[in-house]
Design an enzyme around this catalytic site. Structure first.
Site, PDB file in Angstrom:
ATOM      1  N   TYR A  68      -9.124  15.264  -4.305  1.00  0.00           N
ATOM      2  CA  TYR A  68      -8.328  14.746  -5.431  1.00  0.00           C
ATOM      3  C   TYR A  68      -7.569  15.884  -6.131  1.00  0.00           C
ATOM      4  CZ  TYR A  68      -7.582  12.116  -9.830  1.00  0.00           C
ATOM      5  OH  TYR A  68      -7.040  11.494 -10.926  1.00  0.00           O
ATOM      6  N   SER A  69      -8.256  17.024  -6.338  1.00  0.00           N
ATOM      7  CA  SER A  69      -7.596  18.157  -7.009  1.00  0.00           C
ATOM      8  C   SER A  69      -6.427  18.661  -6.159  1.00  0.00           C
ATOM      9  CB  SER A  69      -8.596  19.296  -7.251  1.00  0.00           C
ATOM     10  OG  SER A  69      -9.696  18.829  -8.001  1.00  0.00           O
ATOM     11  N   ALA A  70      -6.626  18.724  -4.837  1.00  0.00           N
ATOM     12  CA  ALA A  70      -5.561  19.174  -3.928  1.00  0.00           C
ATOM     13  C   ALA A  70      -4.399  18.182  -3.931  1.00  0.00           C
ATOM     14  CB  ALA A  70      -6.105  19.336  -2.508  1.00  0.00           C
ATOM     15  N   ASP A 109       0.859  -1.179   0.000  1.00  0.00           N
ATOM     16  CA  ASP A 109       0.000   0.000   0.000  1.00  0.00           C
ATOM     17  C   ASP A 109       0.897   1.231   0.000  1.00  0.00           C
ATOM     18  OD1 ASP A 109      -1.671   2.130   0.584  1.00  0.00           O
ATOM     19  OD2 ASP A 109      -2.889   0.996   2.024  1.00  0.00           O
ATOM     20  N   VAL A 110       0.862   2.013  -1.079  1.00  0.00           N
ATOM     21  CA  VAL A 110       1.763   3.167  -1.173  1.00  0.00           C
ATOM     22  C   VAL A 110       1.492   4.211  -0.082  1.00  0.00           C
ATOM     23  CG1 VAL A 110       2.146   2.945  -3.682  1.00  0.00           C
ATOM     24  CG2 VAL A 110       0.320   4.459  -2.842  1.00  0.00           C
ATOM     25  N   ILE A 148      -9.502   9.430 -19.182  1.00  0.00           N
ATOM     26  CA  ILE A 148      -8.926   8.218 -19.780  1.00  0.00           C
ATOM     27  C   ILE A 148      -9.835   7.035 -19.416  1.00  0.00           C
ATOM     28  CG2 ILE A 148      -6.840   6.785 -19.966  1.00  0.00           C
ATOM     29  CD1 ILE A 148      -6.411   9.803 -20.742  1.00  0.00           C
ATOM     30  N   ASN A 188       2.130   6.232 -10.068  1.00  0.00           N
ATOM     31  CA  ASN A 188       0.849   6.235 -10.794  1.00  0.00           C
ATOM     32  C   ASN A 188      -0.338   5.893  -9.897  1.00  0.00           C
ATOM     33  OD1 ASN A 188      -0.974   5.657 -13.270  1.00  0.00           O
ATOM     34  ND2 ASN A 188      -0.937   3.714 -12.150  1.00  0.00           N
ATOM     35  N   LYS A 248      -3.486  16.075  -6.283  1.00  0.00           N
ATOM     36  CA  LYS A 248      -2.751  16.080  -7.546  1.00  0.00           C
ATOM     37  C   LYS A 248      -1.989  17.397  -7.738  1.00  0.00           C
ATOM     38  CE  LYS A 248      -3.957  11.978  -9.044  1.00  0.00           C
ATOM     39  NZ  LYS A 248      -2.963  10.900  -9.149  1.00  0.00           N
ATOM     40  N   SER A 266      -3.114  14.995 -12.654  1.00  0.00           N
ATOM     41  CA  SER A 266      -4.425  14.982 -13.312  1.00  0.00           C
ATOM     42  C   SER A 266      -4.752  16.390 -13.780  1.00  0.00           C
ATOM     43  CB  SER A 266      -5.502  14.532 -12.333  1.00  0.00           C
ATOM     44  OG  SER A 266      -6.786  14.788 -12.865  1.00  0.00           O
TER      45      SER A 266
HETATM   46  N1  NAP Z   1      -8.406   7.534 -15.759  1.00  0.00           N
HETATM   47  C1  NAP Z   1      -8.444   8.850 -15.774  1.00  0.00           C
HETATM   48  O1  NAP Z   1      -9.313   9.465 -16.392  1.00  0.00           O
HETATM   49  C2  NAP Z   1      -7.393   9.632 -15.033  1.00  0.00           C
HETATM   50  C3  NAP Z   1      -7.335  11.015 -15.234  1.00  0.00           C
HETATM   51  C4  NAP Z   1      -6.370  11.752 -14.570  1.00  0.00           C
HETATM   52  C5  NAP Z   1      -5.481  11.132 -13.730  1.00  0.00           C
HETATM   53  N2  NAP Z   1      -5.559   9.802 -13.533  1.00  0.00           N
HETATM   54  C6  NAP Z   1      -4.593   9.209 -12.604  1.00  0.00           C
HETATM   55  O2  NAP Z   1      -3.933   8.131 -13.222  1.00  0.00           O
HETATM   56  C7  NAP Z   1      -3.537   7.180 -12.238  1.00  0.00           C
HETATM   57  C8  NAP Z   1      -4.021   5.803 -12.665  1.00  0.00           C
HETATM   58  O3  NAP Z   1      -5.426   5.862 -12.751  1.00  0.00           O
HETATM   59  P1  NAP Z   1      -6.299   4.780 -13.500  1.00  0.00           P
HETATM   60  O4  NAP Z   1      -7.380   5.517 -14.166  1.00  0.00           O
HETATM   61  O5  NAP Z   1      -5.444   3.863 -14.277  1.00  0.00           O
HETATM   62  O6  NAP Z   1      -6.928   4.062 -12.216  1.00  0.00           O
HETATM   63  P2  NAP Z   1      -7.441   2.577 -11.948  1.00  0.00           P
HETATM   64  O7  NAP Z   1      -7.759   1.890 -13.226  1.00  0.00           O
HETATM   65  O8  NAP Z   1      -8.489   2.732 -10.896  1.00  0.00           O
HETATM   66  O9  NAP Z   1      -6.145   1.860 -11.317  1.00  0.00           O
HETATM   67  C9  NAP Z   1      -5.620   2.320 -10.100  1.00  0.00           C
HETATM   68  C10 NAP Z   1      -4.407   1.504  -9.765  1.00  0.00           C
HETATM   69  O10 NAP Z   1      -3.845   2.035  -8.552  1.00  0.00           O
HETATM   70  C11 NAP Z   1      -3.668   0.963  -7.624  1.00  0.00           C
HETATM   71  N3  NAP Z   1      -3.782   1.486  -6.274  1.00  0.00           N
HETATM   72  C12 NAP Z   1      -4.798   2.185  -5.731  1.00  0.00           C
HETATM   73  N4  NAP Z   1      -4.529   2.495  -4.446  1.00  0.00           N
HETATM   74  C13 NAP Z   1      -3.307   1.967  -4.184  1.00  0.00           C
HETATM   75  C14 NAP Z   1      -2.472   1.951  -3.037  1.00  0.00           C
HETATM   76  N5  NAP Z   1      -2.846   2.535  -1.897  1.00  0.00           N
HETATM   77  N6  NAP Z   1      -1.282   1.320  -3.101  1.00  0.00           N
HETATM   78  C15 NAP Z   1      -0.877   0.721  -4.265  1.00  0.00           C
HETATM   79  N7  NAP Z   1      -1.632   0.712  -5.386  1.00  0.00           N
HETATM   80  C16 NAP Z   1      -2.828   1.324  -5.342  1.00  0.00           C
HETATM   81  C17 NAP Z   1      -4.713  -0.057  -7.991  1.00  0.00           C
HETATM   82  O11 NAP Z   1      -4.299  -1.332  -7.511  1.00  0.00           O
HETATM   83  P3  NAP Z   1      -5.315  -2.477  -6.956  1.00  0.00           P
HETATM   84  O12 NAP Z   1      -6.543  -2.375  -7.772  1.00  0.00           O
HETATM   85  O13 NAP Z   1      -4.577  -3.765  -7.152  1.00  0.00           O
HETATM   86  O14 NAP Z   1      -5.515  -2.188  -5.524  1.00  0.00           O
HETATM   87  C18 NAP Z   1      -4.688   0.047  -9.512  1.00  0.00           C
HETATM   88  O15 NAP Z   1      -3.628  -0.719 -10.034  1.00  0.00           O
HETATM   89  C19 NAP Z   1      -4.134   7.663 -10.918  1.00  0.00           C
HETATM   90  O16 NAP Z   1      -3.162   8.356 -10.176  1.00  0.00           O
HETATM   91  C20 NAP Z   1      -5.225   8.613 -11.366  1.00  0.00           C
HETATM   92  O17 NAP Z   1      -5.487   9.588 -10.383  1.00  0.00           O
HETATM   93  C21 NAP Z   1      -6.489   9.032 -14.163  1.00  0.00           C
END
Ligand code: NAP
Length: 242
Positions: free
Chosen positions: A152-154, A60-61, A185, A87, A156, A139
Site C-alpha cells: 500500500y505504501s509503495a 473495476d479500475v 479517516i 479515489n 500510494k 495516503s
Molecule cells: N480511510 C483512511 O483512513 C484512508 C487514509 C489514507 C488514504 N485513504 C485512501 O482513500 C481512498 C478511499 O478510501 P476509503 O477509506 O474511503 O475506503 P472505503 O470506505 O473502503 O471505500 C473504498 C471505495 O473504493 C471502491 N473500490 C475498491 N476497489 C475498487 C476497484 N478495483 N474499482 C473501483 N472501485 C473500487 C469501493 O467500491 P465497492 O465497495 O463498491 O467495490 C469503495 O467505493 C483510498 O484510495 C484509500 O487508500 C484512506
C-alpha cells in the site's frame, strides 16, 4: 460553471463524501465503484433528492480494458470529463516476508493501473478545452511508510510520483494535478487495520479520527476554479500527524 466529475470508489467512505460535495457545488457527478450497487444507488438518490445530478459508472479500475472502455464510451456520448478524482483504493496488509504476490499485485494495480486507465482517456478532452482538474487520493502511508503495508505504501508513493510528473506535463494547459494524503479517516478501510480506534487516536495530535467529509472539502477546493496556481502538490489531511 457546471463540470462533469468522475469519482472512483464513490460508493463508500471518502469517495462518497466527495461525490456528495461536488454535486452540491453544482457538478454532474459520475459515481464509479466495483461491487456495491446498493450503496452507489443510495448515493445517487441522495444527490438527486438534493437537486444534483449523478450517474452510476461501475467498473473495476484495476482492469485496464474494462475501465478505459467505459470511460471512453461515456466521453463519446456525454462530452469531456473535466474533473477526475482517483479515489478507489484497497489495502491487503501483511508483513512483507509473508506477503503473497496476489496481494502485492492487486493493491498496486488498483492504485496505479486505476490511475492510468481512468485518467488517460480524460486528458484529450481536458487539453481541447484548456481546463481540467485531477486529484489523486494517496495516503500518509506513502510519506511515512507503515509496517505491514509495504504494498500500500509503495502504491500510494507511486501515485504521488505520477501526480508530480503529470502536473509538469499539463500545467501550461490549465490542467492541474494534485494529491491528498489522508491520515486516519473513519471509513471501512480502517477496520482492516484491526487496531482499536482509541489506539489510533493516541497517534493523532488532534486526538480524533478524520471524517470523510473533511477530506472531501479539501478535494472540492482542489478541483475548483480557485486553484489557478496550485499544482503538483500533496496536501496532508491528517489532524496534524505530519
Ligand atoms: N480511510 C483512511 O483512513 C484512508 C487514509 C489514507 C488514504 N485513504 C485512501 O482513500 C481512498 C478511499 O478510501 P476509503 O477509506 O474511503 O475506503 P472505503 O470506505 O473502503 O471505500 C473504498 C471505495 O473504493 C471502491 N473500490 C475498491 N476497489 C475498487 C476497484 N478495483 N474499482 C473501483 N472501485 C473500487 C469501493 O467500491 P465497492 O465497495 O463498491 O467495490 C469503495 O467505493 C483510498 O484510495 C484509500 O487508500 C484512506
Amino acid at each position: 460553471m457546471q463540470r462533469q466529475a468522475l469519482i472512483t470508489g464513490a460508493s463508500r467512505g471518502i469517495g462518497r463524501a466527495t461525490a456528495v460535495k461536488l454535486a452540491a457545488a453544482g457538478h454532474r457527478v459520475l459515481l464509479n465503484y466495483r461491487t456495491r450497487d446498493d450503496l452507489a444507488m443510495e448515493v445517487a438518490e441522495r444527490i438527486k433528492e438534493q437537486g444534483g445530478q449523478a450517474e452510476l459508472l461501475p467498473f473495476d479500475v484495476a482492469e485496464y480494458k474494462q475501465a478505459a472502455t467505459v470511460v471512453k464510451q461515456y466521453i463519446k456520448t456525454h462530452g469531456a470529463i473535466d474533473i477526475v478524482v482517483n479515489n478507489a483504493g484497497i489495502t491487503k496488509d501483511q508483513l512483507f516476508g509473508a506477503m503473497k504476490y496476489e496481494d502485492w499485485d492487486r493493491v498496486i494495480r488498483v492504485a496505479l493501473d486505476g490511475f492510468y486507465s481512468v485518467t488517460k482517456p480524460c486528458i484529450h478532452g481536458m487539453l481541447k478545452q484548456n481546463w481540467g482538474r485531477i486529484v489523486n487520493v494517496a495516503s500518509m502511508a506513502a510519506l511515512f511508510g507503515n509496517a505491514g503495508q509495504v504494498n500500500y505504501s509503495a502504491a500510494k508513493a507511486g501515485l504521488i510520483g505520477a501526480t508530480r510528473a503529470l502536473s509538469r506535463e499539463l500545467c501550461k494547459r490549465g490542467i492541474l494535478v494534485n494529491a491528498v494524503a489522508p491520515g486516519f479517516i473513519d471509513t471501512d478501510i480502517l477496520a482492516a487495520l484491526k487496531v482499536p480506534h482509541e489506539d489510533l487516536e493516541k497517534l493523532i495530535p488532534m486526538g480524533r479520527l478524520g471524517l470523510p467529509a473533511e477530506v472531501a472539502k479539501v478535494i472540492a477546493f482542489l478541483v475548483s476554479e480557485d486553484t489557478s496556481y496550485l499544482t503538483g502538490q500533496v496536501i496532508g489531511v491528517n489532524g496534524g500527524m505530519l
